[in-house]
Design an enzyme around this catalytic site. Structure first.
Site, PDB file in Angstrom:
ATOM      1  N   GLY A   1       0.854  -1.196   0.000  1.00  0.00           N
ATOM      2  CA  GLY A   1       0.000   0.000   0.000  1.00  0.00           C
ATOM      3  C   GLY A   1       0.884   1.238   0.000  1.00  0.00           C
TER       4      GLY A   1
ATOM      5  N   LYS B   1       0.584  -9.134  -0.577  1.00  0.00           N
ATOM      6  CA  LYS B   1      -0.339 -10.271  -0.580  1.00  0.00           C
ATOM      7  C   LYS B   1      -0.986 -10.472  -1.936  1.00  0.00           C
ATOM      8  CE  LYS B   1      -3.576 -10.046   2.590  1.00  0.00           C
ATOM      9  NZ  LYS B   1      -4.064 -10.318   3.947  1.00  0.00           N
TER      10      LYS B   1
ATOM     11  N   ALA C   1      -8.807   5.469  -0.597  1.00  0.00           N
ATOM     12  CA  ALA C   1      -9.011   6.713   0.146  1.00  0.00           C
ATOM     13  C   ALA C   1      -9.559   7.779  -0.784  1.00  0.00           C
ATOM     14  CB  ALA C   1      -7.706   7.177   0.768  1.00  0.00           C
TER      15      ALA C   1
ATOM     16  N   GLY D   1     -11.114  11.157   0.663  1.00  0.00           N
ATOM     17  CA  GLY D   1     -11.208  12.504   1.206  1.00  0.00           C
ATOM     18  C   GLY D   1      -9.964  13.348   1.047  1.00  0.00           C
ATOM     19  N   GLY D   2      -8.789  12.793   1.364  1.00  0.00           N
ATOM     20  CA  GLY D   2      -7.586  13.581   1.201  1.00  0.00           C
ATOM     21  C   GLY D   2      -6.558  13.339   2.273  1.00  0.00           C
TER      22      GLY D   2
ATOM     23  N   ASP E   1      -3.021  -9.145   9.366  1.00  0.00           N
ATOM     24  CA  ASP E   1      -1.913 -10.103   9.403  1.00  0.00           C
ATOM     25  C   ASP E   1      -0.684  -9.554  10.136  1.00  0.00           C
ATOM     26  OD1 ASP E   1      -3.671 -11.321   7.752  1.00  0.00           O
ATOM     27  OD2 ASP E   1      -2.408 -11.269   5.958  1.00  0.00           O
TER      28      ASP E   1
ATOM     29  N   ARG F   1     -15.570  11.511  14.296  1.00  0.00           N
ATOM     30  CA  ARG F   1     -16.254  10.362  13.709  1.00  0.00           C
ATOM     31  C   ARG F   1     -16.881   9.461  14.763  1.00  0.00           C
ATOM     32  NH1 ARG F   1     -11.930   8.645   8.996  1.00  0.00           N
ATOM     33  NH2 ARG F   1     -12.546  10.310   7.585  1.00  0.00           N
TER      34      ARG F   1
ATOM     35  N   GLU G   1      -1.112   1.741   8.728  1.00  0.00           N
ATOM     36  CA  GLU G   1      -2.253   1.401   9.584  1.00  0.00           C
ATOM     37  C   GLU G   1      -1.917   0.303  10.593  1.00  0.00           C
ATOM     38  OE1 GLU G   1      -5.891   1.393   7.375  1.00  0.00           O
ATOM     39  OE2 GLU G   1      -7.019   0.512   9.033  1.00  0.00           O
TER      40      GLU G   1
ATOM     41  N   LEU H   1      -3.472   9.056   5.605  1.00  0.00           N
ATOM     42  CA  LEU H   1      -2.623   9.159   4.420  1.00  0.00           C
ATOM     43  C   LEU H   1      -1.337   9.908   4.750  1.00  0.00           C
ATOM     44  CD1 LEU H   1      -5.072   9.802   1.415  1.00  0.00           C
ATOM     45  CD2 LEU H   1      -4.016   7.674   2.174  1.00  0.00           C
TER      46      LEU H   1
HETATM   47  C1  LIG Z   1     -12.510   3.443   1.769  1.00  0.00           C
HETATM   48  C2  LIG Z   1     -11.440   4.141   2.547  1.00  0.00           C
HETATM   49  C3  LIG Z   1     -11.306   5.518   2.477  1.00  0.00           C
HETATM   50  C4  LIG Z   1     -10.296   6.166   3.187  1.00  0.00           C
HETATM   51  N1  LIG Z   1     -10.158   7.518   3.063  1.00  0.00           N
HETATM   52  C5  LIG Z   1      -9.135   8.139   3.690  1.00  0.00           C
HETATM   53  C6  LIG Z   1      -8.894   9.528   3.499  1.00  0.00           C
HETATM   54  O1  LIG Z   1      -9.592  10.201   2.762  1.00  0.00           O
HETATM   55  N2  LIG Z   1      -7.846  10.100   4.150  1.00  0.00           N
HETATM   56  C7  LIG Z   1      -7.035   9.372   4.970  1.00  0.00           C
HETATM   57  O2  LIG Z   1      -6.091   9.932   5.497  1.00  0.00           O
HETATM   58  N3  LIG Z   1      -7.234   8.061   5.165  1.00  0.00           N
HETATM   59  C8  LIG Z   1      -8.269   7.425   4.545  1.00  0.00           C
HETATM   60  N4  LIG Z   1      -8.465   6.090   4.750  1.00  0.00           N
HETATM   61  C9  LIG Z   1      -7.506   5.345   5.571  1.00  0.00           C
HETATM   62  C10 LIG Z   1      -6.237   5.110   4.786  1.00  0.00           C
HETATM   63  O3  LIG Z   1      -6.543   4.916   3.432  1.00  0.00           O
HETATM   64  C11 LIG Z   1      -5.499   3.888   5.281  1.00  0.00           C
HETATM   65  O4  LIG Z   1      -5.395   3.898   6.652  1.00  0.00           O
HETATM   66  C12 LIG Z   1      -4.096   3.855   4.716  1.00  0.00           C
HETATM   67  O5  LIG Z   1      -4.140   3.999   3.317  1.00  0.00           O
HETATM   68  C13 LIG Z   1      -3.369   2.594   5.095  1.00  0.00           C
HETATM   69  O6  LIG Z   1      -2.169   2.513   4.355  1.00  0.00           O
HETATM   70  P1  LIG Z   1      -1.181   1.306   4.579  1.00  0.00           P
HETATM   71  O7  LIG Z   1      -0.148   1.432   3.545  1.00  0.00           O
HETATM   72  O8  LIG Z   1      -0.812   1.246   5.989  1.00  0.00           O
HETATM   73  O9  LIG Z   1      -2.094   0.018   4.324  1.00  0.00           O
HETATM   74  P2  LIG Z   1      -2.776  -0.460   2.958  1.00  0.00           P
HETATM   75  O10 LIG Z   1      -2.870   0.644   2.006  1.00  0.00           O
HETATM   76  O11 LIG Z   1      -4.021  -1.174   3.315  1.00  0.00           O
HETATM   77  O12 LIG Z   1      -1.724  -1.497   2.390  1.00  0.00           O
HETATM   78  C14 LIG Z   1      -1.434  -2.689   3.063  1.00  0.00           C
HETATM   79  C15 LIG Z   1      -0.875  -3.664   2.077  1.00  0.00           C
HETATM   80  O13 LIG Z   1      -0.349  -4.791   2.756  1.00  0.00           O
HETATM   81  C16 LIG Z   1      -0.769  -5.962   2.101  1.00  0.00           C
HETATM   82  N5  LIG Z   1      -0.761  -7.070   3.048  1.00  0.00           N
HETATM   83  C17 LIG Z   1      -1.650  -7.341   4.026  1.00  0.00           C
HETATM   84  N6  LIG Z   1      -1.306  -8.456   4.658  1.00  0.00           N
HETATM   85  C18 LIG Z   1      -0.173  -8.911   4.089  1.00  0.00           C
HETATM   86  C19 LIG Z   1       0.654 -10.038   4.291  1.00  0.00           C
HETATM   87  N7  LIG Z   1       0.376 -10.973   5.211  1.00  0.00           N
HETATM   88  N8  LIG Z   1       1.761 -10.183   3.501  1.00  0.00           N
HETATM   89  C20 LIG Z   1       2.047  -9.277   2.531  1.00  0.00           C
HETATM   90  N9  LIG Z   1       1.277  -8.208   2.292  1.00  0.00           N
HETATM   91  C21 LIG Z   1       0.181  -8.021   3.061  1.00  0.00           C
HETATM   92  C22 LIG Z   1      -2.139  -5.623   1.595  1.00  0.00           C
HETATM   93  O14 LIG Z   1      -2.559  -6.495   0.585  1.00  0.00           O
HETATM   94  C23 LIG Z   1      -1.900  -4.205   1.101  1.00  0.00           C
HETATM   95  O15 LIG Z   1      -1.356  -4.190  -0.180  1.00  0.00           O
HETATM   96  C24 LIG Z   1      -9.468   5.428   4.034  1.00  0.00           C
HETATM   97  C25 LIG Z   1      -9.605   4.043   4.121  1.00  0.00           C
HETATM   98  C26 LIG Z   1     -10.585   3.397   3.393  1.00  0.00           C
HETATM   99  C27 LIG Z   1     -10.714   1.920   3.508  1.00  0.00           C
END
Ligand SMILES: Cc1cc2nc3c(=O)[nH]c(=O)nc-3n(C[C@H](O)[C@H](O)[C@H](O)COP(=O)(O)OP(=O)(O)OC[C@H]3O[C@@H](n4cnc5c(N)ncnc54)[C@H](O)[C@@H]3O)c2cc1C
Ligand code: SF4
Ligand code: SF4
Lengths: 540, 213
Positions: free
Chosen positions: A93, A115, A126, A128-129, A292, A354, A449, A465
């Site tokens: 991500g 994964k 995401a 909103g921003g 995970d 929220r 996250e 973000l």
């Molecule tokens: C619908 C939606 C709207 C949102 N809107 C906003 C917004 O407007 N503004 C904001 O700030 N935040 C927003 N959020 C929250 C924000 O998008 C997330 O918290 C953030 O993008 C998380 O980023 P990340 O890279 O930590 O995780 P992710 O982007 O979820 O990436 C995690 C990655 O790890 C991979 N993974 C998982 N388990 C394993 C494993 N065992 N082995 C290998 N890979 C694995 C997943 O497949 C994925 O590719 C929103 C969330 C959602 C769901």
């Protein structure tokens, strides 16, 4: 049976009106949360029986995964191919890509395992921003205070300070990767206000901020020296002779076999837990959000925090059924959409935190003022037609994704309100980290996250973000500095025998395997393609 | 508007399996509903990650369309086949390697030499599940009109259908993304952001944890 007013009756009563008053009197916010926030549902929380957080409160569903058996044994690895790298990033991500890009730029050899497909993530969804104090009336200090306050003053000040100070530079870094933001006619970054904050601080690209961010970062990663392993979930971490993190085992969904990755540093960026469907709620999260990373880090001995605190986004779509849980951005309430109960009354200041807004919606539904669409379907109105009334054309221009969602639901948000209900959105807690993204286990970094402590017990829109890019970059930089020379004498999974002993002592169920990897609905553990992998018997 | 959407049960064939499922379900949901496991090529389930690529033939027609599995509601007689694992493009580039904005067009032709060979066959337009004017985007990019070209790709989810469809191996979606990235990289210079960065650089506004002022 859910009580409330039937959909057809409520919709015929509804009329778009420019102004509606808020209910009189200040609501008792503490009482509202105590009675209606799902974190406080009876029986949803247990005390952990084993591991570094033994005795701490944790949601029941998550505890089941943290206290389950591993999906792998040392013997499974005989003959498995070995990959050696400096930095292993787990998760594709936004956080993982940012970490990988920075570590590679610092000269480290970087392997990124994810994964599913690179970019299948919560990041891409995401809308909103992203927050950053850029406006001339705003300061990092105000951003700091808003973040801590929204999190009920339980966030870690050191992490929050790091994040708000990095904010403007994160936006610059993203633009340098090729990410676009909405600009005003002078070319300045446009900003909108998030619920629970004091200034306009959210930079955005239409309601596609995450899509724009993710496709740019994915392209940047594919055009860098980072080695990408797709369809390769991590199922266990390795430790070295002194317990430091030394790599991971991947289960390749393409070759149906295990791969061992040995690394000097591991950056875990595996995202959230929405698809665990905590408390039975629908979720806005992507398919792979199954918590995970928490399991992997915990088994290796990393400390976690706030495991009983989740965010329910107030506006998940409640109708039609096949789209239930889909997110409607908070930006729509910033733009002026009210929340209305079945009687057409507002019941909460829509831009409050929220957790309050979601609790208020749950209260309206519980007390018979919800709109009932089907046996399970209930919700309140999101008054989108008001936006069309006060700012004609704005929906089409700034919220194309919402307009499309309307098309797919057969409801035109310009004339009809949408039915919404809280949706499981975000894991507030996670792995405890410092300002470099380091967990309590040397060599293991956790960003995005999967980490905890930044948002306290409630997060404001746009801070996730920011946090993923901010700490992704920090961890990438720091981890790249660890890569001089190979310091692991031994790479083992000895921690698993300890873990299994503790499980047995505590009388826990060894038939459940974790990490979860995929949501229950996808029946991964029954998939004959993957017979060679260890299955969770409980879930077949 | 009816309050309870009438759920019809329909017969569909997914990956060769005969399945009965309510018409309110997507192709992926229908597969799960019928008890079949599916984890490969599933992603966000909201139509933005571009992973769940399917070929769809509606009942009683011969035309095969490309679509996203999470966005395709099942219909009577439909035939659906999942595709997996799109191949990456062979084009690579580094924005930092482009010396300045005067050179973007020349670099573009070096990176995407096939783009000028577009046959205007519309293959990309027809295959795009997001109805993007892909072919026009490629045309604009070859003319150096990157900002305009990029605007067409706002909703692109990088599903790679257009890439698969293109007989000239142009990788039209990567052309679109290049146009967008180059625009941000070279043309975005927001004065409010630059001013704030300068204030931060001078240490005027830096927050130290814990100090309450
Ligand atoms: C619908 C939606 C709207 C949102 N809107 C906003 C917004 O407007 N503004 C904001 O700030 N935040 C927003 N959020 C929250 C924000 O998008 C997330 O918290 C953030 O993008 C998380 O980023 P990340 O890279 O930590 O995780 P992710 O982007 O979820 O990436 C995690 C990655 O790890 C991979 N993974 C998982 N388990 C394993 C494993 N065992 N082995 C290998 N890979 C694995 C997943 O497949 C994925 O590719 C929103 C969330 C959602 C769901
Ligand atoms: S432009 Fe190409 S990659 Fe983008 S959505 Fe359309 S078909 Fe998919
Ligand atoms: S498919 Fe390729 S050749 Fe055909 S119109 Fe599109 S870009 Fe041109």
């Amino acid at each position: 049976m859910t009580k409330g007013i039937p959909y057809s009756e409520a919709v015929s009563r509804y009329q778009a009106v420019e102004e509606r008053p808020l209910p009189d009197g200040d609501p008792d916010e503490a009482a509202l949360l105590a009675r209606f926030h799902p974190d406080n549902f009876a029986d949803s929380v247990v005390d952990l029986k084993i591991g570094p957080n033994q005795g701490d409160r944790c949601h029941r569903a998550l505890a089941e995964m943290l206290q389950a058996d591993a999906r792998i044994e040392e013997a499974d690895l005989a003959g498995a191919p070995v990959v050696e790298t400096d930095v292993l990033v787990i998760g594709g991500g936004g956080a993982g890509c940012a970490a990988a890009l920075v570590a590679a730029e610092m000269g480290a050899k970087v392997t990124l395992a994810t994964k599913l497909r690179l970019g299948d993530s919560n990041t891409v969804m995401a809308e909103g921003g992203i927050q950053a104090s850029i406006d001339k009336n705003d300061t990092p200090r105000q951003h700091y205070e808003d973040t801590l306050k929204a999190g009920h003053n339980l966030g870690d000040p050191e992490l929050v300070a790091a994040m708000v100070n990095d904010g403007p530079d994160v936006i610059r870094w993203l633009i340098q990767q090729g990410m676009q933001f909405d600009l005003d006619k002078y070319g300045d970054v446009m900003l909108r206000r998030a619920g629970g904050t004091s200034e306009s601080r959210v930079a955005f690209y239409r309601d596609y901020t995450g899509l724009e961010m993710m496709r740019v970062l994915r392209e940047a990663v594919f055009n860098s020296d980072v080695e990408v392993l797709e369809y390769s979930p991590a199922v266990e971490l390795f430790a070295d002779q002194s317990g430091d993190c030394a790599g991971a085992v991947l289960s390749s969904l393409k070759s149906f076999s295990h791969v061992m990755v040995r690394a000097n540093a591991v950056i875990l960026a595996s995202g959230g837990i929405g698809r665990m469907h905590i408390n039975g709620f629908p979720t806005s999260n992507h398919f792979g959000a199954t918590g995970d990373g928490l399991v992997l880090a915990y088994r290796l001995g990393a400390k976690l925090r706030d495991l009983d605190s989740f965010q329910y986004h107030p506006t998940g779509l409640a109708h039609p059924r096949h789209l239930a849980g889909s997110l409607i951005t908070e930006g729509i309430r910033s733009a002026g959409a009210y929340l209305l109960n079945a009687q057409g009354e507002r019941f909460i200041d829509e831009l409050k935190g929220r957790d309050f807004v979601s609790s208020a919606i749950l209260r309206e539904c519980a007390e018979g003022r919800g709109v009932v669409s089907s046996k399970e379907g209930i919700g309140v109105w999101l008054d989108t037609p008001r936006i069309e009334l006060i700012q004609p054309g704005l929906l089409d221009k700034k919220f194309p994704k919402l307009v499309q969602l309307g098309e797919r639901s057969g409801i035109d948000p310009k004339t009809k309100p949408l039915l919404v209900y809280p949706t499981l959105h975000y894991q507030n807690g996670g792995v405890r980290i410092d300002a470099d993204g380091r967990s309590t286990i040397p060599g293991l970094y956790c960003v995005g996250e999967v980490s905890g402590g930044i948002h306290g017990r409630n997060r404001i829109m746009g801070n996730a973000l920011l946090d993923i890019i901010c700490f992704g970059r920090r961890a990438g930089l720091h981890a790249a500095g660890r890569t001089h020379g190979w310091n692991h004498k031994k790479v083992t999974m000895d921690h698993l025998s300890d873990h299994r002993r503790r499980l047995t002592f505590a009388g826990l169920d060894m038939d459940i395997k974790s990490p979860m990897l995929f949501p229950v609905c996808a029946k991964f553990d029954a998939d004959s393609d993957y017979d060679g992998f260890h299955k969770s018997r409980k879930r077949e | 508007m009816s309050e309870e959407v009438q759920e019809k049960i329909v017969n569909v064939t997914i990956n060769g399996k005969q399945i009965q499922a309510p018409s309110t379900l997507s192709a992926i949901q229908a597969l799960w509903h019928a008890g079949y496991p599916r984890v490969k090529s599933v992603g966000c389930l909201e139509g933005v990650c571009g992973s769940c690529r399917v070929l769809v033939r509606k009942g009683g027609t011969a035309e095969v369309k490309m679509a996203l599995g999470c966005q395709t509601l099942v219909e009577e007689g439909m035939e659906i086949n999942f595709l997996v694992f799109p191949n990456p493009t062979h084009h690579t580039y580094d924005l930092k390697g482009i010396p300045n904005s005067w050179e973007v067009q020349a670099e573009f032709h070096r990176i995407f030499p096939e783009a000028v060979k577009c046959r205007h066959c519309h293959g990309c337009d027809v295959s795009c599940p997001k109805n993007i004017e892909v072919e026009r985007g490629v045309q604009l990019a070859t003319e150096g009109r990157f900002r305009e070209a990029g605007e067409l790709f706002v909703e692109c989810v990088m599903c790679n259908f257009c890439m698969t469809a293109c007989p000239e191996f142009i990788a039209p979606n990567h052309v679109g993304l290049f146009a967008r990235r180059a625009t941000a990289y070279f043309l975005f210079r927001p004065s409010n952001l630059i001013r704030r960065l300068e204030q931060m650089r001078q240490g005027q506004l830096t927050v130290a944890p814990g100090d309450d002022t």
